[in-house]
Design an enzyme around this catalytic site. Structure first.
Site, mmCIF file in Angstrom:
data_model
loop_
_atom_site.group_PDB
_atom_site.id
_atom_site.type_symbol
_atom_site.label_atom_id
_atom_site.label_comp_id
_atom_site.label_asym_id
_atom_site.label_seq_id
_atom_site.Cartn_x
_atom_site.Cartn_y
_atom_site.Cartn_z
ATOM 1 N NE ARG A 74 3.820 20.631 59.955
ATOM 2 C CZ ARG A 74 3.836 21.151 58.715
ATOM 3 N NH1 ARG A 74 3.056 20.665 57.773
ATOM 4 N NH2 ARG A 74 4.663 22.134 58.433
ATOM 5 C CG HIS A 118 2.134 26.660 57.017
ATOM 6 N ND1 HIS A 118 2.159 25.298 57.210
ATOM 7 C CD2 HIS A 118 1.963 26.820 55.677
ATOM 8 C CE1 HIS A 118 2.010 24.660 56.048
ATOM 9 N NE2 HIS A 118 1.891 25.569 55.105
ATOM 10 C CD GLU A 163 6.618 23.394 52.034
ATOM 11 O OE1 GLU A 163 6.357 24.291 51.218
ATOM 12 O OE2 GLU A 163 6.158 22.238 51.931
ATOM 13 C CG ASN A 289 6.170 19.675 54.312
ATOM 14 O OD1 ASN A 289 6.062 18.910 55.274
ATOM 15 N ND2 ASN A 289 5.900 20.953 54.392
ATOM 16 C CE1 TYR A 291 1.648 17.629 49.133
ATOM 17 C CE2 TYR A 291 3.572 18.880 49.830
ATOM 18 C CZ TYR A 291 2.270 18.453 50.047
ATOM 19 O OH TYR A 291 1.606 18.858 51.171
ATOM 20 C CD GLU A 355 2.760 20.457 54.192
ATOM 21 O OE1 GLU A 355 2.664 20.514 52.948
ATOM 22 O OE2 GLU A 355 2.858 21.455 54.919
HETATM 23 C C1 FCB Z 1 3.077 22.714 50.743
HETATM 24 C C2 FCB Z 1 2.525 23.655 51.780
HETATM 25 C C3 FCB Z 1 1.092 23.379 52.154
HETATM 26 C C4 FCB Z 1 0.252 22.951 50.975
HETATM 27 C C5 FCB Z 1 0.932 21.879 50.168
HETATM 28 C C6 FCB Z 1 0.135 21.405 48.986
HETATM 29 O O1 FCB Z 1 4.140 23.341 50.078
HETATM 30 O O2 FCB Z 1 3.314 23.609 52.942
HETATM 31 O O3 FCB Z 1 0.596 24.519 52.808
HETATM 32 O O4 FCB Z 1 -0.101 24.051 50.221
HETATM 33 O O5 FCB Z 1 2.188 22.337 49.728
#
Ligand code: FCB
Length: 447
Positions: A74, A118, A163, A289, A291, A355
């Site tokens: 990607r 992006h 995002e 995405n 985290y 992500e």
């Molecule tokens: C996301 C972004 C990516 C990267 C990660 C850690 O929000 O899409 O570009 O910076 O965080």
């Protein structure tokens, strides 16, 4: 743990974070060039001027991907390479770069997943008003068509935006990201116009025969502090309302208009007649995405956070969990909780983890990077993806953020998310232990 045979394994990057070559072959300035060159915005004054020099090294980077056995890659297209000032005829040299990249990927039997936006908006469009200006959505659709005209014969998987919450609310709300404006009303306008841009582009690409259309959101389970470690904990009324409101501001704000053709009641917007019909153009996939979870509690009298218009009376809280080098809490089962819920709430669409990954303080040691912490992070999250699938969630693939260490926005180059270490002085690439581990995961179709 076995994943479905068709499960897509890959990694992700983004143009401004890796390409460098910001003045080459007719590329115009983007808002991230301007923002990163303005003192005080990015740690240590880092910019994307050179980054991973991927613009010149893409061939060897694709070789690396092939060695890792990636099935999908990607990447994003830099709009200002295609239209230096965001309008008008496409720049043949800019298109040619992505054309060569796509060919190299296909030759390596890696499926290209193209993201059209992006975050690197042409600066000229920002100068005319940026995303708070409605016209920017129409400019985006024209640009999307120009890219599709060149790559559509070979690329199946198209993502409009990465995002949009971040573009709108960090770019125009709290100003931590480019273009660095701080105005809650503009941020809300930007969010609507990003959705309009998505819908306009999705409609045009579909007409042109695009096979698979995706919107990628930064979603997260919204939890009370107690729910972080105890999913069964039942919040009181005020905390439950805070959770629902932040879920609406973060996730439903985007997915309800796109998948159901309406905004949640909580959302202020200036949609015109017909906008929601455009925005709800059918798509195939939603990219997630993930985290960390979003932890909140009711806090009467708390003013709204600049990035969260509509969040008055709510406080963002810390999670009781270990953290990555970014300070982000590690809560792997947040991913399964999120995927199961979204798949239940939006059964009309498939999901993909577009992500997931972590920054740690990696050191090169005798030609190796022993990043056991990253392996643990990825393995635990992958296990949760497996659990979500077992629980019935429709999850089609998993992409690690990121293939390479790269320019981590306001944090500059100090935060390393890569499977592959980059020495920025020499541009040497060193696959970390996590890259070798991931190669085996892919080969075995599961961890
Ligand atoms: C996301 C972004 C990516 C990267 C990660 C850690 O929000 O899409 O570009 O910076 O965080």
């Amino acid at each position: 743990m076995k994943f479905p045979e068709s499960f897509v394994w890959g990694a992700a990057t983004a143009s401004y974070q890796i390409e460098g070559a910001v003045d080459e072959d007719g590329r115009g300035p983007s808002i991230w060039d301007t923002f990163s060159r303005t003192p005080g915005n990015v740690a240590m004054g880092h910019t994307g001027d050179v980054a991973c020099d991927h613009y010149h090294r893409y061939r060897s980077d694709v070789r690396l991907m092939r060695e890792l056995g990636l099935k999908a890659y990607r990447f994003s297209v830099a709009w200002p390479r295609i239209q230096a000032d965001g309008t008008g005829p496409a720049n043949p040299k800019g298109l040619a770069f992505y054309d060569r990249l796509v060919d190299a990927l296909l030759e390596a039997e890696i499926s290209p997943y193209v993201t059209l936006y992006h975050w690197d908006l042409p600066q000229a469009l920002e100068d005319r008003g940026g995303w708070p200006l409605r016209d920017t959505a129409y400019r985006f659709a024209d640009y999307a068509v120009a890219v599709h005209d060149r790559l559509g014969d070979r690329v199946e998987h198209w993502t409009t935006l990465n995002e949009p919450w971040v573009s709108a609310f960090l770019g125009y709300g709290n100003g931590v990201h480019a273009p660095g404006r701080k105005d809650a009303d503009d941020a809300e306008r930007a969010a609507h116009h990003l959705l309009l841009a998505h819908g306009l582009a999705a409609g045009r690409l579909r007409e042109l025969g695009a096979r698979s259309l995706m919107l990628v959101v930064n979603s997260a389970p919204v939890l009370t502090p107690a729910q972080v470690n105890d999913p069964a904990s039942v919040p009181g009324e005020a905390d439950a309302a805070a959770v629902d409101r932040i879920h609406a501001l973060l996730t439903r704000r985007f997915l309800d208009p796109v998948l159901r053709g309406r905004y949640p009641d909580e959302i202020r917007h200036e949609a015109r007649d017909g906008d929601l019909e455009i925005i709800s153009t059918p798509i195939d996939l939603v990219g997630i995405n993930y985290y960390n979870p979003c932890v909140v509690q009711a806090a009467p009298g708390e003013p709204a956070d600049l990035a969260w218009p509509g969040s008055e009376g709510i406080r963002f809280a810390a999670a009781d969990a270990p953290t990555t080098a970014m300070g982000w809490p590690i809560v792997p089962d947040g991913l399964s909780r999120l995927l199961v819920r979204l798949s239940r709430d939006y059964p009309e669409v498939g999901f993909m983890v577009t992500e997931n990954g972590a920054a740690f303080d990696d050191v090169v040691d005798g030609g190796r990077v022993h990043d056991d912490d990253r392996i643990a992070y990825l393995a635990e999250h992958l296990r949760e993806v497996g659990h979500a699938i077992e629980a019935g969630a429709d999850v089609r693939g998993y992409l690690v953020w990121s293939l390479l260490d790269n320019f981590e926005w306001a944090f500059g180059y100090d935060e390393r998310f890569g499977l592959v270490h980059v020495d920025y002085a020499t541009q040497a690439r060193t696959p970390k232990d996590s890259a070798l581990w991931y190669r085996d995961v892919i080969a075995g179709n599961g961890p």
